[in-house]
Scaffold this active site. Structure first.
Site, PDB file in Angstrom:
ATOM      1  CG  ASN A   1       4.529  -0.778   6.880  1.00 13.09           C
ATOM      2  OD1 ASN A   1       4.646  -0.432   5.706  1.00 13.09           O
ATOM      3  ND2 ASN A   1       4.317  -2.024   7.230  1.00 13.09           N
TER       4      ASN A   1
ATOM      5  CG  HIS B   1      -0.353  -4.560   6.421  1.00 22.20           C
ATOM      6  ND1 HIS B   1       0.619  -5.245   5.702  1.00 22.20           N
ATOM      7  CD2 HIS B   1      -1.288  -5.481   6.750  1.00 22.20           C
ATOM      8  CE1 HIS B   1       0.290  -6.514   5.618  1.00 22.20           C
ATOM      9  NE2 HIS B   1      -0.865  -6.685   6.236  1.00 22.20           N
TER      10      HIS B   1
ATOM     11  CB  SER C   1      -3.431  -1.294   9.594  1.00 22.25           C
ATOM     12  OG  SER C   1      -4.477  -2.212   9.799  1.00 22.25           O
TER      13      SER C   1
ATOM     14  CG  ASP D   1       3.114  -5.940   8.511  1.00 23.78           C
ATOM     15  OD1 ASP D   1       3.713  -4.889   8.274  1.00 23.78           O
ATOM     16  OD2 ASP D   1       2.897  -6.804   7.647  1.00 23.78           O
TER      17      ASP D   1
END
Ligand code: GAR
Length: 206
Positions: A106, A108, A135, A144
């Site tokens: 993912n 972020h 990130s 997260d």
């Protein structure tokens, strides 16, 4: 060749950068499908690159678990080696994370663990932070909270709005994402073992 599915909710500008990178014959990963939780603008990039896409509309399902089961079924059709959440603004249900972990990453727009969640840029501004960041993480079943694969600081400037700051963070996210996907594909970056608490691997994992 590492095969990649990308999931989006929005404009897909980071997806676009990954598509551009993967168009280079020397890039060691190939995007095989793009999915979304709505008729996202970013699906136009799939069409432009001739890549198949699917939508699993969030509103059409009674629960996160039911939505996730359909998302999982769509992903199993394609069996990607890696799933990239590139602006997918939904938490994946635990079962879906368990089926694919640790092969879900993912992006972020903050320097995790600072400012997790759906409003990473807004929260950094509201906190008066002098710097934030970008990130790329492995997805676990928290918000997260998974292992950090790459991150970089981005300074907050005087007069920044959520939009101006986000637009300065995104190019950093793109660079980190492309580099992480490349390193995973080349085998120089390991995503780690399956988290122990995520249940048994699905047959449709890697
Ligand atoms: C990106 O900044 C991504 O990190 C963020 O949404 C944006 C999508 O932009 N994701 C999150 O905030 C997830 N918590 P894009 O659609 O232009 O690529």
């Amino acid at each position: 060749m590492l095969t990649v599915a990308v999931l989006i909710s929005g404009t897909g500008s980071n997806l676009r950068a990954l598509l551009d990178a993967a168009a280079d014959p020397g890039f060691p990963a190939r995007i095989i499908v793009i999915g979304a939780d709505r008729e996202a603008d970013g699906l136009a990039h799939a069409e432009a690159f001739g890549i198949p896409s699917f939508v699993v509309p969030w509103e059409a399902f009674e629960s996160r678990e039911a939505w996730g089961a359909e998302l999982d079924a769509q992903l199993k059709v394609w069996r990607p080696d890696l799933i990239v959440l590139s602006g997918l603004m939904r938490l994946l249900p635990r079962d879906v994370v368990a089926a694919w972990a640790p092969n879900i990453i993912n992006t972020h727009p903050a320097f995790l663990p600072e400012f997790p969640g759906a409003h990473g840029v807004r929260d950094a501004l509201a906190a008066g932070a002098s710097e934030t960041g970008a990130s790329v993480i492995v997805v676990d079943d928290g918000v997260d909270s998974g292992p950090i694969l790459a991150q970089e600081r981005v300074p907050v400037q005087q007069g920044d709005t959520e939009s101006s700051l986000h637009e300065r963070i995104k190019p950093v996210e793109r660079r980190l994402l492309i580099d992480v996907v490349r390193r995973i594909a080349e085998g120089s970056l390991e995503l780690g073992a399956r988290p122990h608490d995520l249940g048994s691997p699905s047959a449709a994992g890697r």
